[in-house]
Design a protein around this motif. Structure first.
Motif, PDB file in Angstrom:
ATOM      1  N   VAL A 195       0.626  -1.019   0.040  1.00  0.00           N
ATOM      2  CA  VAL A 195       0.125  -0.028  -0.141  1.00  0.00           C
ATOM      3  C   VAL A 195       0.923   1.228   0.110  1.00  0.00           C
ATOM      4  N   ALA A 196       2.025   1.186   0.650  1.00  0.00           N
ATOM      5  CA  ALA A 196       3.028   2.392   0.507  1.00  0.00           C
ATOM      6  C   ALA A 196       3.428   2.670  -0.891  1.00  0.00           C
ATOM      7  N   ALA A 197       3.496   1.499  -1.757  1.00  0.00           N
ATOM      8  CA  ALA A 197       3.920   1.451  -3.089  1.00  0.00           C
ATOM      9  C   ALA A 197       2.495   1.886  -3.840  1.00  0.00           C
ATOM     10  N   SER A 198       1.403   1.940  -3.337  1.00  0.00           N
ATOM     11  CA  SER A 198       0.186   2.177  -4.199  1.00  0.00           C
ATOM     12  C   SER A 198       0.148   0.881  -5.226  1.00  0.00           C
ATOM     13  N   ALA A 199       0.589  -0.033  -4.489  1.00  0.00           N
ATOM     14  CA  ALA A 199       0.396  -1.575  -5.519  1.00  0.00           C
ATOM     15  C   ALA A 199      -0.288  -2.689  -4.717  1.00  0.00           C
ATOM     16  N   ALA A 200      -1.236  -2.382  -3.636  1.00  0.00           N
ATOM     17  CA  ALA A 200      -1.929  -3.442  -3.178  1.00  0.00           C
ATOM     18  C   ALA A 200      -3.203  -3.979  -3.974  1.00  0.00           C
TER      19      ALA A 200
ATOM     20  N   ASN B  50      -5.727  -7.707  -0.223  1.00  0.00           N
ATOM     21  CA  ASN B  50      -4.954  -6.781   0.872  1.00  0.00           C
ATOM     22  C   ASN B  50      -5.900  -5.889   1.741  1.00  0.00           C
ATOM     23  N   GLU B  51      -6.135  -6.287   3.068  1.00  0.00           N
ATOM     24  CA  GLU B  51      -7.311  -5.799   3.667  1.00  0.00           C
ATOM     25  C   GLU B  51      -6.999  -4.288   3.826  1.00  0.00           C
ATOM     26  N   LEU B  52      -5.747  -3.835   3.684  1.00  0.00           N
ATOM     27  CA  LEU B  52      -5.385  -2.578   3.760  1.00  0.00           C
ATOM     28  C   LEU B  52      -5.826  -1.522   2.467  1.00  0.00           C
ATOM     29  N   ASP B  53      -6.070  -2.407   1.439  1.00  0.00           N
ATOM     30  CA  ASP B  53      -6.328  -1.693   0.066  1.00  0.00           C
ATOM     31  C   ASP B  53      -7.724  -0.807   0.302  1.00  0.00           C
ATOM     32  N   GLY B  54      -7.753   0.140  -0.470  1.00  0.00           N
ATOM     33  CA  GLY B  54      -8.924   0.992  -0.452  1.00  0.00           C
ATOM     34  C   GLY B  54      -9.011   2.079   0.935  1.00  0.00           C
ATOM     35  N   LYS B  55      -8.245   1.779   1.743  1.00  0.00           N
ATOM     36  CA  LYS B  55      -8.441   2.619   3.009  1.00  0.00           C
ATOM     37  C   LYS B  55      -7.143   3.274   3.335  1.00  0.00           C
ATOM     38  N   ALA B  56      -6.015   2.697   3.501  1.00  0.00           N
ATOM     39  CA  ALA B  56      -4.712   3.240   3.526  1.00  0.00           C
ATOM     40  C   ALA B  56      -4.406   4.355   2.559  1.00  0.00           C
ATOM     41  N   GLY B  57      -4.270   5.365   3.153  1.00  0.00           N
ATOM     42  CA  GLY B  57      -3.980   6.730   2.272  1.00  0.00           C
ATOM     43  C   GLY B  57      -5.228   7.605   1.826  1.00  0.00           C
TER      44      GLY B  57
END
Length: 591
Positions: A367-372, A376-383
């Motif tokens: 998710v830090a690389a915008s590649a989730a 990935n349960e962080l996708d769509g929320k992190a950031g």
């Protein structure tokens, strides 16, 4: 109208056949020459179905002309029947209770006999069949209130306003909408006020012991929340006091949303500004699945799993937010459950939760690389939302954590860092700690054998830009092994991070676990990469003018110093002949 008299014999006395000389002294007209008292008219005929007085007292002559004793007298000489009682001497009683035998073979009430009360005029207290048993129809006797039916029988147990009869055999009668009062047992019968604990049968035919509250007027409190002695209580539609989870409709919790939900102690008192450790109400979470998918299962209830909730000053469950309580912050989902582990929020509005064991180190790096991806349960929320961490010790803590934290994910245990003021998980280079973090995850080698990882950094002049990463290389911002070389070749700004998470600066001939070598400047950027020590040595010789052999080894320069050559690949010959190259000066700075 002809008088019809109904005589009932009490349990305690039989009819008096004769009155001795010591009895009441009668006026002219009274006669007991036949052995019973009668009242003779001027023609010597016995008077029947009529009251006659003597010395200020009243006596009843029955349909045979005999003075009644120890009996209830039903006087229907007027449109509405009246009931009286005469004692053993035949005198009409006033202001007194009398126990009267049950006269109806079909009467299945629990009482052994009826109680009746006769007022100052001798008439029994009654309530007309046509009248509702309102508060004004209750009778006050010696400071207590009582209810009576149309025949003057004291009512007891559960009492309906409209149906003024006994319902001892009906276990569910108490739940009827019209039931307003509770009068104590058949040998007491006063209308209950205040608190009363009673055994009843619920709608599932289960015997329950419930608390009820009756107002000063005796009316059962129901379908409301009421403050009693400064404490709020909730009462169901049938009047029993509710405890544990209660909705604003004073019914099952599943009928309300979290913002309408309250919690009442076992003693019925409403909790306010308090923590509650309890199992969620049955079907509450399933009923109130905001997404409406119908696939939410209330595992907490099914597994008898206690969860933490918090109720505010108004007694309502706090839900869907991050809230400061006693100086600490806690997260609550849309159902009001306190959440542990990773929590997403926007302006303290709860947006989601991810448990530790549902994510890995790579998930944070992706998710830090915008590649989730969708897995990935962080996708769509992190950031998109702010990320926080709540204590994993749900039972004893659960509060927001700040600074360095050691967190076990699905694959291993890692160091994280959260802003020491706000608690937010940051992303990129954090100047305060001089380290890179990927949404809180401190970037460092994950492999125990690795000395360094590469990080794609952003540049601010000649320094590492704060609070961010550079443009991802091959969908990565954290690099391992050959990825570091490839990113340098591609022109990325790369820095090296050691096992402590610290950016390596001002190093020459820096060797990694794969025997590759680097030159890093004072700001942390990789100036040059070498596949081997021989390549590095040839580079040094070239700088010193000790060789110009163009067949000597290749090496790759970092982006900051590669503008003179294509793809960053430079030969020794090119190095010696380039007037643009300032790598030599940079190398001297790194020594």
């Amino acid at each position: 109208m002809k008088k019809q008299t109904k005589v009932l014999v009490t349990l305690s006395a039989a009819a008096l056949l004769a009155v001795g000389a010591s009895a009441v002294s009668f006026a002219e007209g009274w006669d007991n020459s036949t052995g019973v008292w009668q009242y003779l008219d001027k023609d010597g005929e016995a008077v029947t179905d009529e009251w006659k007085s003597s010395n200020g007292q009243w006596f009843w002559l029955d349909d045979e002309g005999v003075m009644a004793t120890d009996s209830v007298i039903e006087d229907d000489s007027e449109s509405k029947a009246k009931y009286y009682y005469v004692d053993a001497n035949g005198a009409r009683v006033t202001n007194t209770w009398k126990a009267v035998a049950k006269d109806d073979d079909d009467d299945d009430s629990d009482a052994e006999y009826y109680w009746m009360y006769f007022g100052s005029d001798g008439k029994a207290y009654t309530t007309s069949e046509d009248d509702d048993l309102t508060k004004s129809k209750l009778k006050t006797i010696n400071g207590l209130k009582y209810a009576f039916d149309s025949k003057g029988h004291m009512l007891y147990g559960w009492i309906s306003k409209s149906d003024k009869t006994q319902h001892d055999s009906e276990d569910d009668f108490w739940r009827n909408d019209d039931v307003a009062y509770y009068a104590n047992g058949w040998n007491d019968g006063h209308i209950q006020t205040g608190w009363k604990q009673l055994d009843v049968m619920n709608a599932e035919d289960e015997e329950k012991t419930y608390w009820f509250y009756f107002g000063n007027d005796g009316v059962k409190q129901k379908n409301k929340q009421k403050k009693i002695n400064g404490v709020k209580y909730s009462f169901a539609a049938d009047g029993h006091m509710l405890d544990e989870w209660v909705s604003k409709t004073n019914s099952d919790a599943k009928d309300g949303t979290a913002g309408q939900l309250s919690y009442f102690n076992g003693d019925g008192a409403q909790r306010k500004n308090k923590w509650i450790y309890a199992v969620p109400a049955e079907d509450y979470i399933l009923k109130n699945d905001v997404a409406g998918t119908g696939d939410v299962v209330n595992d907490d209830y099914n597994d008898d799993e206690n969860r933490w909730f918090y109720v505010n000053a108004s007694g309502k469950v706090v839900a869907g937010q991050i809230k400061k309580i006693n100086g600490k912050k806690y997260a609550f989902d849309k159902f009001g459950r306190m959440k542990k582990n990773f929590v997403f929020a926007s302006d303290n509005v709860y947006k989601g939760n991810v448990k530790n064991d549902k994510v890995t180190r790579e998930d944070f790096l992706d998710v830090a690389a915008s590649a989730a991806d969708s897995d990935n349960e962080l996708d769509g929320k992190a950031g998109v939302y702010d990320l926080y961490y709540m204590s994993d010790d749900e039972k004893n803590d659960g509060s927001l954590k700040k600074g360095y934290q050691t967190i076990t994910l699905d694959d291993d245990t890692y160091q994280f860092y959260f802003n020491t003021s706000s608690g937010k998980a940051e992303n990129g280079y954090i100047d305060k700690i001089k380290k890179f973090v990927a949404y809180g995850l401190v970037v460092k080698p994950a492999d125990a054998d690795a000395n360094y990882v590469g990080v794609v950094a952003d540049v601010d002049g000649t320094s590492i830009k704060k609070n961010g990463f550079g443009t991802a290389y091959n969908q990565k911002v954290v690099l391992n092994g050959s990825e570091i070389k490839d990113a340098i070749k591609a022109g990325s700004y790369v820095v090296l991070v050691n096992k402590q998470g610290t950016v390596v600066k001002n190093k020459s001939k820096l060797k990694d676990e794969n025997d590759h070598y680097y030159i890093v400047n004072k700001n942390g950027f990789v100036l040059a990469y070498f596949d081997s020590e021989d390549d590095y040595d040839d580079f040094v010789k070239a700088l010193k003018g000790q060789t110009t052999d163009s067949s000597k080894s290749n090496y790759y320069t970092g982006r900051t110093y590669r503008n003179y050559a294509s793809n960053g690949k430079v030969t020794v010959g090119e190095l010696a002949g380039s007037s643009e190259l300032n790598l030599a000066d940079a190398y001297q700075d790194s020594l």
